[in-house]
Design a protein around this motif. Structure first.
Motif, PDB file in Angstrom:
ATOM      1  N   GLU A   1      70.892  80.959  46.489  1.00 11.65           N
ATOM      2  CA  GLU A   1      71.509  81.640  45.345  1.00 11.65           C
ATOM      3  C   GLU A   1      71.831  83.075  45.735  1.00 11.65           C
ATOM      4  OE1 GLU A   1      70.648  82.573  40.620  1.00 11.65           O
ATOM      5  OE2 GLU A   1      69.231  81.392  41.804  1.00 11.65           O
ATOM      6  N   ASN A   2      73.103  83.420  45.631  1.00 12.96           N
ATOM      7  CA  ASN A   2      73.565  84.772  45.969  1.00 12.96           C
ATOM      8  C   ASN A   2      73.143  85.190  47.375  1.00 12.96           C
ATOM      9  OD1 ASN A   2      74.702  85.105  43.372  1.00 12.96           O
ATOM     10  ND2 ASN A   2      72.711  85.738  42.554  1.00 12.96           N
ATOM     11  N   GLY A   3      73.224  84.228  48.292  1.00  5.54           N
ATOM     12  CA  GLY A   3      72.901  84.525  49.681  1.00  5.54           C
ATOM     13  C   GLY A   3      71.420  84.530  50.007  1.00  5.54           C
ATOM     14  N   LEU A   4      70.560  84.277  49.021  1.00  4.59           N
ATOM     15  CA  LEU A   4      69.116  84.231  49.234  1.00  4.59           C
ATOM     16  C   LEU A   4      68.661  82.784  49.361  1.00  4.59           C
ATOM     17  CD1 LEU A   4      66.333  85.682  49.316  1.00  4.59           C
ATOM     18  CD2 LEU A   4      66.233  85.361  46.831  1.00  4.59           C
ATOM     19  N   VAL A   5      67.993  82.481  50.462  1.00  2.44           N
ATOM     20  CA  VAL A   5      67.498  81.128  50.720  1.00  2.44           C
ATOM     21  C   VAL A   5      66.000  81.083  50.452  1.00  2.44           C
ATOM     22  CG1 VAL A   5      67.234  79.286  52.417  1.00  2.44           C
ATOM     23  CG2 VAL A   5      69.237  80.787  52.501  1.00  2.44           C
ATOM     24  N   SER A   6      65.586  80.115  49.664  1.00  5.75           N
ATOM     25  CA  SER A   6      64.166  79.858  49.440  1.00  5.75           C
ATOM     26  C   SER A   6      63.851  78.475  50.007  1.00  5.75           C
ATOM     27  CB  SER A   6      63.832  79.899  47.948  1.00  5.75           C
ATOM     28  OG  SER A   6      62.499  79.506  47.715  1.00  5.75           O
ATOM     29  N   PHE A   7      62.861  78.412  50.889  1.00  3.57           N
ATOM     30  CA  PHE A   7      62.503  77.164  51.579  1.00  3.57           C
ATOM     31  C   PHE A   7      61.007  76.958  51.406  1.00  3.57           C
ATOM     32  CE2 PHE A   7      61.240  74.446  55.009  1.00  3.57           C
ATOM     33  CZ  PHE A   7      62.339  73.700  55.387  1.00  3.57           C
ATOM     34  N   GLU A   8      60.632  75.929  50.658  1.00  6.81           N
ATOM     35  CA  GLU A   8      59.227  75.660  50.400  1.00  6.81           C
ATOM     36  C   GLU A   8      58.927  74.194  50.685  1.00  6.81           C
ATOM     37  OE1 GLU A   8      57.717  76.951  46.678  1.00  6.81           O
ATOM     38  OE2 GLU A   8      58.809  78.843  46.679  1.00  6.81           O
ATOM     39  N   ALA A   9      57.908  73.992  51.506  1.00  2.00           N
ATOM     40  CA  ALA A   9      57.439  72.634  51.790  1.00  2.00           C
ATOM     41  C   ALA A   9      55.989  72.530  51.351  1.00  2.00           C
ATOM     42  CB  ALA A   9      57.561  72.322  53.272  1.00  2.00           C
ATOM     43  N   PRO A  10      55.643  71.496  50.578  1.00  2.00           N
ATOM     44  CA  PRO A  10      54.236  71.336  50.219  1.00  2.00           C
ATOM     45  C   PRO A  10      53.417  71.105  51.482  1.00  2.00           C
ATOM     46  CG  PRO A  10      55.467  69.332  49.732  1.00  2.00           C
ATOM     47  CD  PRO A  10      56.468  70.367  50.120  1.00  2.00           C
ATOM     48  N   THR A  11      52.144  71.404  51.413  1.00  2.00           N
ATOM     49  CA  THR A  11      51.285  71.276  52.584  1.00  2.00           C
ATOM     50  C   THR A  11      51.372  69.874  53.177  1.00  2.00           C
ATOM     51  OG1 THR A  11      49.768  72.913  51.670  1.00  2.00           O
ATOM     52  CG2 THR A  11      48.921  71.503  53.420  1.00  2.00           C
ATOM     53  N   PHE A  12      51.600  69.814  54.483  1.00  2.00           N
ATOM     54  CA  PHE A  12      51.609  68.538  55.197  1.00  2.00           C
ATOM     55  C   PHE A  12      50.790  68.712  56.471  1.00  2.00           C
ATOM     56  CE2 PHE A  12      55.283  70.924  56.715  1.00  2.00           C
ATOM     57  CZ  PHE A  12      55.207  70.780  58.097  1.00  2.00           C
ATOM     58  N   SER A  13      50.475  67.611  57.127  1.00  2.00           N
ATOM     59  CA  SER A  13      49.671  67.698  58.332  1.00  2.00           C
ATOM     60  C   SER A  13      50.405  67.078  59.515  1.00  2.00           C
ATOM     61  CB  SER A  13      48.315  66.999  58.130  1.00  2.00           C
ATOM     62  OG  SER A  13      48.490  65.601  57.955  1.00  2.00           O
ATOM     63  N   ILE A  14      49.992  67.507  60.717  1.00  6.92           N
ATOM     64  CA  ILE A  14      50.464  66.898  61.952  1.00  6.92           C
ATOM     65  C   ILE A  14      49.242  66.545  62.791  1.00  6.92           C
ATOM     66  CG2 ILE A  14      52.666  68.132  61.972  1.00  6.92           C
ATOM     67  CD1 ILE A  14      51.438  70.017  64.099  1.00  6.92           C
ATOM     68  N   ASP A  15      49.380  65.533  63.629  1.00  5.16           N
ATOM     69  CA  ASP A  15      48.315  65.123  64.538  1.00  5.16           C
ATOM     70  C   ASP A  15      48.421  65.963  65.803  1.00  5.16           C
ATOM     71  OD1 ASP A  15      46.643  63.924  66.402  1.00  5.16           O
ATOM     72  OD2 ASP A  15      47.242  61.882  65.907  1.00  5.16           O
ATOM     73  N   ARG A  16      47.507  66.924  65.973  1.00 12.87           N
ATOM     74  CA  ARG A  16      47.584  67.863  67.092  1.00 12.87           C
ATOM     75  C   ARG A  16      47.591  67.176  68.451  1.00 12.87           C
ATOM     76  NH1 ARG A  16      42.309  68.288  69.081  1.00 12.87           N
ATOM     77  NH2 ARG A  16      40.703  67.580  67.622  1.00 12.87           N
ATOM     78  N   THR A  17      46.945  66.006  68.559  1.00 12.69           N
ATOM     79  CA  THR A  17      46.843  65.354  69.864  1.00 12.69           C
ATOM     80  C   THR A  17      48.197  64.865  70.377  1.00 12.69           C
ATOM     81  OG1 THR A  17      46.358  63.153  68.942  1.00 12.69           O
ATOM     82  CG2 THR A  17      44.491  64.637  69.333  1.00 12.69           C
ATOM     83  N   LEU A  18      49.160  64.653  69.466  1.00 15.30           N
ATOM     84  CA  LEU A  18      50.496  64.222  69.896  1.00 15.30           C
ATOM     85  C   LEU A  18      51.227  65.334  70.639  1.00 15.30           C
ATOM     86  CD1 LEU A  18      51.677  62.278  66.705  1.00 15.30           C
ATOM     87  CD2 LEU A  18      50.699  61.348  68.818  1.00 15.30           C
ATOM     88  N   TRP A  19      50.732  66.569  70.481  1.00 12.44           N
ATOM     89  CA  TRP A  19      51.307  67.721  71.187  1.00 12.44           C
ATOM     90  C   TRP A  19      50.375  68.223  72.296  1.00 12.44           C
ATOM     91  CZ3 TRP A  19      52.518  66.547  66.233  1.00 12.44           C
ATOM     92  CH2 TRP A  19      53.869  66.609  65.865  1.00 12.44           C
ATOM     93  N   GLY A  20      49.378  67.425  72.636  1.00  7.49           N
ATOM     94  CA  GLY A  20      48.474  67.791  73.719  1.00  7.49           C
ATOM     95  C   GLY A  20      47.487  68.878  73.368  1.00  7.49           C
ATOM     96  N   VAL A  21      47.247  69.102  72.073  1.00  8.15           N
ATOM     97  CA  VAL A  21      46.267  70.116  71.654  1.00  8.15           C
ATOM     98  C   VAL A  21      44.918  69.417  71.514  1.00  8.15           C
ATOM     99  CG1 VAL A  21      45.656  71.868  69.952  1.00  8.15           C
ATOM    100  CG2 VAL A  21      48.070  71.403  70.456  1.00  8.15           C
ATOM    101  N   ASN A  22      44.162  69.404  72.595  1.00  8.98           N
ATOM    102  CA  ASN A  22      42.878  68.729  72.647  1.00  8.98           C
ATOM    103  C   ASN A  22      41.820  69.674  73.194  1.00  8.98           C
ATOM    104  OD1 ASN A  22      43.892  66.028  71.941  1.00  8.98           O
ATOM    105  ND2 ASN A  22      44.860  66.085  73.958  1.00  8.98           N
ATOM    106  N   TYR A  23      40.678  69.703  72.530  1.00  5.99           N
ATOM    107  CA  TYR A  23      39.577  70.530  73.007  1.00  5.99           C
ATOM    108  C   TYR A  23      39.037  69.929  74.306  1.00  5.99           C
ATOM    109  CZ  TYR A  23      35.182  73.142  72.828  1.00  5.99           C
ATOM    110  OH  TYR A  23      34.123  73.956  73.114  1.00  5.99           O
ATOM    111  N   HIS A  24      38.993  70.737  75.367  1.00  6.57           N
ATOM    112  CA  HIS A  24      38.561  70.276  76.687  1.00  6.57           C
ATOM    113  C   HIS A  24      39.398  69.085  77.145  1.00  6.57           C
ATOM    114  CE1 HIS A  24      35.293  73.018  77.340  1.00  6.57           C
ATOM    115  NE2 HIS A  24      34.761  72.717  76.179  1.00  6.57           N
ATOM    116  N   ASN A  25      40.714  69.242  77.117  1.00  9.74           N
ATOM    117  CA  ASN A  25      41.633  68.199  77.554  1.00  9.74           C
ATOM    118  C   ASN A  25      41.786  68.277  79.072  1.00  9.74           C
ATOM    119  OD1 ASN A  25      43.534  66.171  77.611  1.00  9.74           O
ATOM    120  ND2 ASN A  25      45.235  67.503  77.026  1.00  9.74           N
TER     121      ASN A  25
END
Length: 225
Positions: A171-195
């Protein structure tokens, strides 16, 4: 490593005592990013942040914080968001529920090679590949969201496609972008403790005490210059 740091790391990424988890974003293969030569880019407001939250596998204790953003933008065609890129500066990762030495110790641990490996991968990137609006761009989707956003998330050099609902308005050049809280599986991106190949059984078990899901909340604005 000090015992307190190890305990803090095991408590990394926890949700509220209620123990309820946010819905996981649909995850799949990375998609092609379209070149939007005729789009108008609007920069996210300075100081924009993302929020993170996570949880232990077997308890309800929690840690949460924020992720700072680098130069990020949305691509507009008229009053419609067609694309964009959100650059996450992991050097600005913060913990907001701890103070003083505990906070500093946890931040340092999250930045090291056991998790986000910030020295080698200082940024993460979310690139929008498609925005599918509900009919007439109204608010008929779940929880008042008016669109489904698809994009590629790159973290620790690994790229996967994700998809989640959002409410987007222009609206009038102002963008509002809101996503409700969601989750991702960190291991799919190689984020592993002591990997590591040489990780001990005890070290590997510690990773299982930290839930694989990381919660993210996006609520940002951008404006034409």
């Amino acid at each position: 490593m000090k015992k307190s740091v190890i305990i803090a790391a095991i408590g990394f990424l926890a949700i509220s005592c209620a123990g309820e988890k946010a819905d996981q974003a649909t995850t799949g293969e990375a998609q092609e990013v379209n070149v939007l030569a005729d789009a108008v880019k609007v920069l996210l407001d300075e100081g924009s942040l993302l929020e993170w939250r996570g949880f232990k596998t077997y308890t309800g204790s929690s840690h949460n914080g924020t992720l700072g953003l680098g130069k990020s933008y949305f691509a507009l065609n008229g009053d419609v968001v067609m694309g964009g890129a959100i650059l996450i500066d992991l050097n600005k990762l913060d913990v907001t529920d701890l103070r003083d030495r505990k906070r500093e110790s946890l931040i340092e641990h999250l930045r090291d090679a056991d998790f986000f490996y910030v020295d080698s991968f200082p940024t993460a990137l979310f690139e929008i590949t498609a925005v599918n609006y509900s009919e007439a761009n109204d608010t008929t989707t779940e929880e008042g969201m008016n669109s489904i956003v698809s994009g590629n998330l790159t973290l620790r050099g690994v790229t996967n496609g994700i998809e989640f609902p959002a409410h987007i308005s222009v609206e009038n050049g102002l963008v509002s972008f809101e996503a409700p809280t969601f989750s991702i599986d960190r291991t799919l991106w190689g984020v592993n403790y002591h990997n590591r190949d040489d990780a001990s059984i005890a070290e590997s078990l510690k990773d299982n005490l930290i839930d694989h899901n990381i919660e993210l909340t996006i609520s940002v604005t951008a404006a034409k210059g």
